[in-house]
Design a protein around this motif. Structure first.
Motif, PDB file in Angstrom:
ATOM      1  N   GLU A  70       2.633  -3.732  -3.673  1.00 29.93           N
ATOM      2  CA  GLU A  70       1.843  -4.707  -4.414  1.00 29.93           C
ATOM      3  C   GLU A  70       2.112  -6.116  -3.907  1.00 29.93           C
ATOM      4  O   GLU A  70       3.251  -6.457  -3.571  1.00 29.93           O
ATOM      5  N   ARG A  75       1.006 -10.322  -4.743  1.00 25.26           N
ATOM      6  CA  ARG A  75       0.374 -11.303  -5.627  1.00 25.26           C
ATOM      7  C   ARG A  75      -0.048 -12.487  -4.779  1.00 25.26           C
ATOM      8  O   ARG A  75       0.753 -13.012  -4.009  1.00 25.26           O
ATOM      9  N   GLU A 134      -0.422 -15.410  -5.604  1.00 27.43           N
ATOM     10  CA  GLU A 134       0.401 -16.570  -5.962  1.00 27.43           C
ATOM     11  C   GLU A 134       1.708 -16.627  -5.165  1.00 27.43           C
ATOM     12  O   GLU A 134       2.322 -17.692  -5.065  1.00 27.43           O
ATOM     13  N   TYR A 167      -3.088  -8.642  -6.290  1.00 26.18           N
ATOM     14  CA  TYR A 167      -3.362  -9.164  -7.629  1.00 26.18           C
ATOM     15  C   TYR A 167      -3.499 -10.676  -7.555  1.00 26.18           C
ATOM     16  O   TYR A 167      -2.831 -11.336  -6.752  1.00 26.18           O
ATOM     17  N   TYR A 168      -4.367 -11.199  -8.413  1.00 22.50           N
ATOM     18  CA  TYR A 168      -4.521 -12.655  -8.538  1.00 22.50           C
ATOM     19  C   TYR A 168      -4.678 -12.959 -10.010  1.00 22.50           C
ATOM     20  O   TYR A 168      -5.578 -12.429 -10.669  1.00 22.50           O
ATOM     21  N   GLY A 216      -2.837 -11.952 -12.344  1.00 24.72           N
ATOM     22  CA  GLY A 216      -2.545 -10.741 -13.102  1.00 24.72           C
ATOM     23  C   GLY A 216      -3.622  -9.674 -13.045  1.00 24.72           C
ATOM     24  O   GLY A 216      -3.500  -8.624 -13.652  1.00 24.72           O
ATOM     25  N   ARG A 217      -4.674  -9.931 -12.303  1.00 21.09           N
ATOM     26  CA  ARG A 217      -5.798  -8.988 -12.195  1.00 21.09           C
ATOM     27  C   ARG A 217      -5.886  -8.415 -10.789  1.00 21.09           C
ATOM     28  O   ARG A 217      -5.733  -9.140  -9.808  1.00 21.09           O
ATOM     29  N   GLU A 218      -6.155  -7.139 -10.676  1.00 20.64           N
ATOM     30  CA  GLU A 218      -6.320  -6.522  -9.361  1.00 20.64           C
ATOM     31  C   GLU A 218      -7.611  -7.018  -8.729  1.00 20.64           C
ATOM     32  O   GLU A 218      -8.683  -6.921  -9.323  1.00 20.64           O
TER      33      GLU A 218
END
Length: 75
Positions: free
Chosen positions: A2, A4, A6, A64-65, A67-69
């Protein structure tokens, strides 16, 4: 694996990662309604290659961006 968005430096990877994913999604949407969808395949593969290059992964992964895929490599 995974990732992110961010976690990537904005000027180096975060913006480019979001941009390549957005371009890929747009190409898939246009391809879905195109009379000649095969014309988009090479472009889509290039976007996928650039995304893999940014995250530096050859395996399956999810991005994820906020908190969303937003991307799954095995699609």
């Amino acid at each position: 694996m995974e990732f992110r968005v961010e976690d990537f430096p904005e000027e180096q990877g975060g913006f480019q990662l979001r941009l390549q994913i957005a371009l890929l999604i747009n190409a898939k949407n246009i391809m879905a309604v195109s009379e000649r969808p095969e014309r988009f395949q090479k472009y889509i593969e290039e976007r996928r290659r650039k995304i893999r290059e940014i995250v530096q992964s050859d395996g399956n992964f999810v991005v994820y961006y906020g908190g969303r895929e937003i991307y799954r490599s095995c699609d």
